[in-house]
Design an enzyme around this catalytic site. Structure first.
Site, PDB file in Angstrom:
ATOM      1  N   LYS A  88    -118.113  -9.314  77.200  1.00 25.37           N
ATOM      2  CA  LYS A  88    -117.767  -8.158  78.039  1.00 25.37           C
ATOM      3  C   LYS A  88    -118.287  -6.830  77.496  1.00 25.37           C
ATOM      4  CE  LYS A  88    -113.615  -8.313  80.113  1.00 25.37           C
ATOM      5  NZ  LYS A  88    -112.167  -8.580  80.364  1.00 25.37           N
ATOM      6  N   ASN A 145    -116.628  -6.465  83.354  1.00 22.29           N
ATOM      7  CA  ASN A 145    -116.334  -7.846  83.766  1.00 22.29           C
ATOM      8  C   ASN A 145    -117.047  -8.214  85.066  1.00 22.29           C
ATOM      9  OD1 ASN A 145    -114.892  -6.391  85.602  1.00 22.29           O
ATOM     10  ND2 ASN A 145    -112.926  -7.385  85.236  1.00 22.29           N
ATOM     11  N   ASP A 188    -110.757  -4.470  85.561  1.00 19.23           N
ATOM     12  CA  ASP A 188    -109.453  -4.844  84.988  1.00 19.23           C
ATOM     13  C   ASP A 188    -108.387  -3.789  85.282  1.00 19.23           C
ATOM     14  OD1 ASP A 188    -110.045  -7.335  83.958  1.00 19.23           O
ATOM     15  OD2 ASP A 188    -110.531  -6.601  81.957  1.00 19.23           O
ATOM     16  N   LEU A 219     -99.713  -9.112  80.823  1.00 19.15           N
ATOM     17  CA  LEU A 219    -101.074  -9.492  81.209  1.00 19.15           C
ATOM     18  C   LEU A 219    -101.310 -10.982  81.017  1.00 19.15           C
ATOM     19  CD1 LEU A 219    -101.466  -6.528  81.528  1.00 19.15           C
ATOM     20  CD2 LEU A 219    -103.483  -6.626  80.093  1.00 19.15           C
TER      21      LEU A 219
END
Ligand code: NAP
Length: 278
Positions: free
Chosen positions: A71, A92, A108, A223
């Protein structure tokens, strides 16, 4: 976007990638919207990353998702980096544009906020302090999105304090840093609580932060999505807090890529959740 007379291809690049839930998400949407297209998991080693990314557009790929460990590295390969990706320090979602350039974005933060707002429609970032556990890549996206949404104070606690200090230097005075052993105290008065560490994930250590200070008015979000209800969320629910699991973030962060590659804004709904969980 589909501009050529080819079946558009997209996928996810990572290593390992077999565990990724993204293929289920995208295949559900491709079927649901009857789109001619495919979404493929690709296990790519670090040393092959750039060569793989450069060749994909020529094979009919319109873009890819990028996951661990690539990433950060993809930012160096991309021609254009969105503001979100620059702030987050990682991407991403890559879009292969018709002019041959590669656009890197990070969704995200969008996924985190969209999930929170969808599950708790009256949640407002300005309602009170937010407390974030962790200071890794995901925490950085969460912090950036909370600040951008208007949070007045974001408290941060991370095992390695230097990483939270680095975020404070970068994001400024609205960040307050707490020692990892003060994480419980940090929760006092917080209206939004986020676990952005990998603790609580199946196969990892448990998150052991005392919740005595947690108010029942707080919205608590994790998360981690394996398990779906982490110990943090279970305890917070028993206290009376509204809780939000990490699967929703995963689903919402995928939507912008689908829209850019296949031209349809997809729904995140219970059917999708069930398809991903089945
Ligand atoms: P990362 O950059 O590797 O960061 C990991 C974080 O967890 C760091 O803050 C790290 O603290 C902390 N940590 C790890 N082991 C710990 C331990 N034993 N004790 C205390 N803290 C510990 O990973 P990431 O990309 O930010 O991901 C973090 C979590 O978010 C993962 O569970 C990931 O699956 C999840 N995630 C979910 C989504 C979603 O869509 N739901 C999206 C992204 C990430 P140190 O800095 O001290 O090492």
């Amino acid at each position: 976007m589909m501009t050529r007379d080819r079946i558009p291809l997209a996928g996810v690049i990572g290593s390992p990638v077999a565990h990724s839930k993204s293929p289920r998400i995208f295949r559900h949407w491709l079927n649901r919207f009857d789109v001619r297209g495919h979404y493929i998991p690709m296990d790519v080693a670090e040393t092959d990353l750039e060569a793989a990314i450069r060749v994909l557009p020529r094979l009919g790929f319109v873009g890819v998702n990028v996951t661990i460990p690539h990433k950060e590295h993809v930012l160096e390969i991309a021609d254009l980096v969105s503001e979100q990706a620059a702030v987050t320090g990682s991407a991403n979602t890559l879009v292969f544009r018709d002019d041959g350039t590669i656009h890197a974005d990070s969704t995200d933060g969008h996924g985190f906020l969209a999930n929170l707002c969808s599950n708790v429609p009256d949640w407002e970032p300005g309602q009170g302090p937010a407390a974030v556990l962790g200071a890794g890549g995901a925490a950085r996206a969460v912090v950036a999105s909370l600040l951008k949404a208007g949070a007045g104070e974001v408290r941060l606690s991370n095992r390695t304090r230097a990483r939270s200090e680095a975020l404070r230097r970068e994001f400024g005075a609205r960040i307050r840093v707490y020692d990892w052993n003060e994480a419980g105290a940090m929760l006092k008065g917080a209206r939004t609580v986020v676990n952005a560490t990998s603790l609580g994930m199946a196969g990892h250590d448990a998150l052991q932060v005392p919740l005595d200070g947690l108010s029942r008015d707080a919205v608590v979000s994790d998360l981690v999505y394996v398990p779906l209800e982490t110990e943090l969320l279970a305890q917070a629910r028993r206290i009376g807090c509204q809780t939000v699991d990490g699967l929703g973030m995963l689903l919402f962060q995928a939507a912008p890529g689908f829209e850019r590659w296949f031209g349809i804004a997809p729904h995140v709904d219970d059917q999708l959740r069930q398809a991903v969980l089945s």
